[in-house]
Scaffold this motif. Sequence first.
Motif, PDB file in Angstrom:
ATOM      1  N   VAL A 104     -12.168 -12.850   5.759  1.00 41.50           N
ATOM      2  CA  VAL A 104     -13.315 -13.437   6.457  1.00 41.50           C
ATOM      3  C   VAL A 104     -14.125 -14.179   5.415  1.00 41.50           C
ATOM      4  O   VAL A 104     -14.601 -13.563   4.467  1.00 41.50           O
ATOM      5  N   PRO A 105     -14.266 -15.505   5.551  1.00 39.69           N
ATOM      6  CA  PRO A 105     -13.617 -16.377   6.528  1.00 39.69           C
ATOM      7  C   PRO A 105     -12.125 -16.502   6.217  1.00 39.69           C
ATOM      8  O   PRO A 105     -11.698 -16.283   5.074  1.00 39.69           O
ATOM      9  N   PRO A 106     -11.326 -16.870   7.233  1.00 40.44           N
ATOM     10  CA  PRO A 106      -9.878 -16.990   7.008  1.00 40.44           C
ATOM     11  C   PRO A 106      -9.561 -18.056   5.962  1.00 40.44           C
ATOM     12  O   PRO A 106     -10.247 -19.071   5.865  1.00 40.44           O
ATOM     13  N   ARG A 107      -8.544 -17.767   5.171  1.00 44.20           N
ATOM     14  CA  ARG A 107      -8.102 -18.716   4.149  1.00 44.20           C
ATOM     15  C   ARG A 107      -6.697 -19.153   4.515  1.00 44.20           C
ATOM     16  O   ARG A 107      -5.835 -18.334   4.815  1.00 44.20           O
ATOM     17  N   VAL A 108      -6.451 -20.470   4.485  1.00 46.87           N
ATOM     18  CA  VAL A 108      -5.138 -21.026   4.800  1.00 46.87           C
ATOM     19  C   VAL A 108      -4.694 -21.880   3.616  1.00 46.87           C
ATOM     20  O   VAL A 108      -5.461 -22.705   3.117  1.00 46.87           O
ATOM     21  N   GLU A 109      -3.462 -21.651   3.165  1.00 48.62           N
ATOM     22  CA  GLU A 109      -2.913 -22.426   2.063  1.00 48.62           C
ATOM     23  C   GLU A 109      -1.632 -23.118   2.506  1.00 48.62           C
ATOM     24  O   GLU A 109      -0.889 -22.605   3.344  1.00 48.62           O
ATOM     25  N   TYR A 110      -1.403 -24.291   1.929  1.00 46.50           N
ATOM     26  CA  TYR A 110      -0.218 -25.089   2.227  1.00 46.50           C
ATOM     27  C   TYR A 110       0.561 -25.314   0.943  1.00 46.50           C
ATOM     28  O   TYR A 110      -0.023 -25.596  -0.105  1.00 46.50           O
TER      29      TYR A 110
END
Length: 129
Positions: free
Chosen positions: A79-85
């Motif tokens: 929290v908050p969400p973490r997004v990786e590419y």
Amino acid sequence: MKNQTNGSADINMHDEMRRAFSLLSGKWKLEIMWLLNQRVYRFGELRKAIPGITQHMLTAQLRELEADGLVLRTVFAEVPPRVEYEITAKARGLGPTMEALAAWWEKYGKTVPERPSTRGRRAKPAAPK
């Protein structure tokens, strides 16, 4: 391009190359892949690194690259969400192609006339100090 056969199945190399080109076609996909070839990025970092791209377009391009198996999206339960590419092993196979393009650009890039960007999000002017 000459049609080639592979065993008993006929393969039309022109059609196959069209399929390959379509994976990376679009204004932003090559730039996204170039950046992800360097390191793992978060969404906001990618957006800042690509002047002119909108949030909507970056999302759409990343989804297409993910669906084609070229980009891996990892969501962390925080929290908050973490997004990786990051690029996949399959996409790493494009490394020599990217290196060849970089070498070509280093040799001939200065001879290519610069064109102003006419699409996408405009860079914000620097705030006065």
